[in-house]
Design a protein around this motif. Structure first.
Motif, PDB file in Angstrom:
ATOM      1  N   VAL A  59       0.840  -1.195   0.000  1.00  0.00           N
ATOM      2  CA  VAL A  59       0.000   0.000   0.000  1.00  0.00           C
ATOM      3  C   VAL A  59       0.877   1.249   0.000  1.00  0.00           C
ATOM      4  O   VAL A  59       1.922   1.300   0.644  1.00  0.00           O
ATOM      5  N   GLY A  60       0.400   2.262  -0.723  1.00  0.00           N
ATOM      6  CA  GLY A  60       1.071   3.560  -0.730  1.00  0.00           C
ATOM      7  C   GLY A  60       0.352   4.508   0.201  1.00  0.00           C
ATOM      8  O   GLY A  60      -0.242   4.103   1.200  1.00  0.00           O
ATOM      9  N   GLU A  61       0.371   5.774  -0.158  1.00  0.00           N
ATOM     10  CA  GLU A  61      -0.277   6.794   0.671  1.00  0.00           C
ATOM     11  C   GLU A  61      -1.791   6.665   0.629  1.00  0.00           C
ATOM     12  O   GLU A  61      -2.366   6.283  -0.383  1.00  0.00           O
ATOM     13  N   ALA A  62      -2.421   7.021   1.717  1.00  0.00           N
ATOM     14  CA  ALA A  62      -3.886   7.075   1.852  1.00  0.00           C
ATOM     15  C   ALA A  62      -4.567   5.730   1.572  1.00  0.00           C
ATOM     16  O   ALA A  62      -5.691   5.696   1.092  1.00  0.00           O
ATOM     17  N   GLY A  63      -3.882   4.634   1.846  1.00  0.00           N
ATOM     18  CA  GLY A  63      -4.520   3.320   1.690  1.00  0.00           C
ATOM     19  C   GLY A  63      -4.707   2.882   0.262  1.00  0.00           C
ATOM     20  O   GLY A  63      -5.487   1.984  -0.026  1.00  0.00           O
ATOM     21  N   LYS A  64      -3.992   3.502  -0.667  1.00  0.00           N
ATOM     22  CA  LYS A  64      -4.118   3.166  -2.085  1.00  0.00           C
ATOM     23  C   LYS A  64      -3.136   2.045  -2.431  1.00  0.00           C
ATOM     24  O   LYS A  64      -1.965   2.103  -2.081  1.00  0.00           O
ATOM     25  N   LEU A  65      -3.638   1.026  -3.120  1.00  0.00           N
ATOM     26  CA  LEU A  65      -2.808  -0.127  -3.458  1.00  0.00           C
ATOM     27  C   LEU A  65      -1.878   0.174  -4.628  1.00  0.00           C
ATOM     28  O   LEU A  65      -2.199   0.990  -5.493  1.00  0.00           O
ATOM     29  N   PHE A  66      -0.738  -0.511  -4.646  1.00  0.00           N
ATOM     30  CA  PHE A  66       0.117  -0.505  -5.832  1.00  0.00           C
ATOM     31  C   PHE A  66      -0.463  -1.571  -6.751  1.00  0.00           C
ATOM     32  O   PHE A  66      -0.284  -2.749  -6.533  1.00  0.00           O
ATOM     33  N   GLY A  67      -1.183  -1.185  -7.775  1.00  0.00           N
ATOM     34  CA  GLY A  67      -1.882  -2.141  -8.632  1.00  0.00           C
ATOM     35  C   GLY A  67      -3.298  -2.331  -8.124  1.00  0.00           C
ATOM     36  O   GLY A  67      -3.906  -1.412  -7.593  1.00  0.00           O
ATOM     37  N   SER A  68      -3.825  -3.534  -8.284  1.00  0.00           N
ATOM     38  CA  SER A  68      -5.171  -3.816  -7.793  1.00  0.00           C
ATOM     39  C   SER A  68      -5.277  -5.287  -7.401  1.00  0.00           C
ATOM     40  O   SER A  68      -4.404  -6.084  -7.692  1.00  0.00           O
ATOM     41  N   VAL A  69      -6.361  -5.624  -6.748  1.00  0.00           N
ATOM     42  CA  VAL A  69      -6.610  -7.007  -6.364  1.00  0.00           C
ATOM     43  C   VAL A  69      -7.108  -7.744  -7.600  1.00  0.00           C
ATOM     44  O   VAL A  69      -7.986  -7.257  -8.317  1.00  0.00           O
ATOM     45  N   THR A  70      -6.533  -8.914  -7.870  1.00  0.00           N
ATOM     46  CA  THR A  70      -6.904  -9.676  -9.057  1.00  0.00           C
ATOM     47  C   THR A  70      -7.660 -10.943  -8.673  1.00  0.00           C
ATOM     48  O   THR A  70      -7.679 -11.339  -7.500  1.00  0.00           O
ATOM     49  N   ALA A  71      -8.246 -11.579  -9.672  1.00  0.00           N
ATOM     50  CA  ALA A  71      -8.959 -12.832  -9.448  1.00  0.00           C
ATOM     51  C   ALA A  71      -8.001 -13.907  -8.938  1.00  0.00           C
ATOM     52  O   ALA A  71      -8.375 -14.745  -8.109  1.00  0.00           O
ATOM     53  N   THR A  72      -6.758 -13.871  -9.377  1.00  0.00           N
ATOM     54  CA  THR A  72      -5.766 -14.834  -8.917  1.00  0.00           C
ATOM     55  C   THR A  72      -5.510 -14.687  -7.422  1.00  0.00           C
ATOM     56  O   THR A  72      -5.343 -15.684  -6.712  1.00  0.00           O
ATOM     57  N   ASP A  73      -5.500 -13.445  -6.928  1.00  0.00           N
ATOM     58  CA  ASP A  73      -5.338 -13.213  -5.486  1.00  0.00           C
ATOM     59  C   ASP A  73      -6.484 -13.855  -4.710  1.00  0.00           C
ATOM     60  O   ASP A  73      -6.281 -14.475  -3.665  1.00  0.00           O
ATOM     61  N   VAL A  74      -7.696 -13.706  -5.226  1.00  0.00           N
ATOM     62  CA  VAL A  74      -8.880 -14.268  -4.566  1.00  0.00           C
ATOM     63  C   VAL A  74      -8.818 -15.796  -4.587  1.00  0.00           C
ATOM     64  O   VAL A  74      -9.088 -16.454  -3.577  1.00  0.00           O
ATOM     65  N   VAL A  75      -8.453 -16.377  -5.732  1.00  0.00           N
ATOM     66  CA  VAL A  75      -8.366 -17.835  -5.852  1.00  0.00           C
ATOM     67  C   VAL A  75      -7.324 -18.389  -4.879  1.00  0.00           C
ATOM     68  O   VAL A  75      -7.552 -19.405  -4.210  1.00  0.00           O
TER      69      VAL A  75
END
Length: 150
Positions: free
Chosen positions: A83-99
């Motif tokens: 995470v960077g500033e203000a709770g913003k992710l570097f990139g995004s959450v992907t379906a692979t992360d969920v799986v």
């Protein structure tokens, strides 16, 4: 000329439908490309048998999907991302992360069945949909947390 469609054809019908088309269209386009077969008694019986088998297979797949949906009900998964500033992710959450997170809980899901309402690029709790079958879907909670740096 009556033909039986062997593939879904937009504007004409779906697999197994008996449709009337012009003879030239059937003989020069549909039949040579394997999109249809002439509607003889033997072909009709054959296609009906194939359709029965397909229905049985679809029912088995649907039952498996319903069992998986029962396992998924009420599940909350946690994904940690940098995470960077203000709770913003570097990139995004992907379906692979969920799986991967579901696999850690002992639940096997295809990544193509994970549906996000929008791109998840902030820390927080989100509701996402898992659709293991076209007729079966279940909503689960996704808790996105910052990755701890040491």
């Amino acid at each position: 000329m009556k033909v039986i469609l062997t593939k879904d054809l937009p504007g004409y019908g779906f697999f197994g439908d008996i449709v009337s088309v012009k003879e030239g269209f059937a003989n020069n386009y549909l039949i040579p490309r394997g999109l249809a077969v002439p509607a003889t008694k033997g072909n009709v019986r054959h296609i009906q048998e194939v359709l029965k088998q397909k229905r049985r297979k679809l029912e088995r797949e649907k039952k498996k999907a319903q069992e998986l949906a029962k396992k998924l009900e009420g599940v909350v998964i946690e994904v940690k991302k940098p995470v960077g500033e203000a709770g913003k992710l570097f990139g995004s959450v992907t379906a692979t992360d969920v799986v991967t997170a579901l696999k850690e809980k002992g639940i096997e899901v295809d990544r193509k069945s994970v549906i996000f309402p929008h791109a998840i690029k902030q820390v927080g709790v989100y509701t996402i949909t898992v659709r293991p079958h076209r007729d079966v879907s279940v909503e689960i909670k996704l808790d996105v947390k910052p990755e701890e740096t040491s």
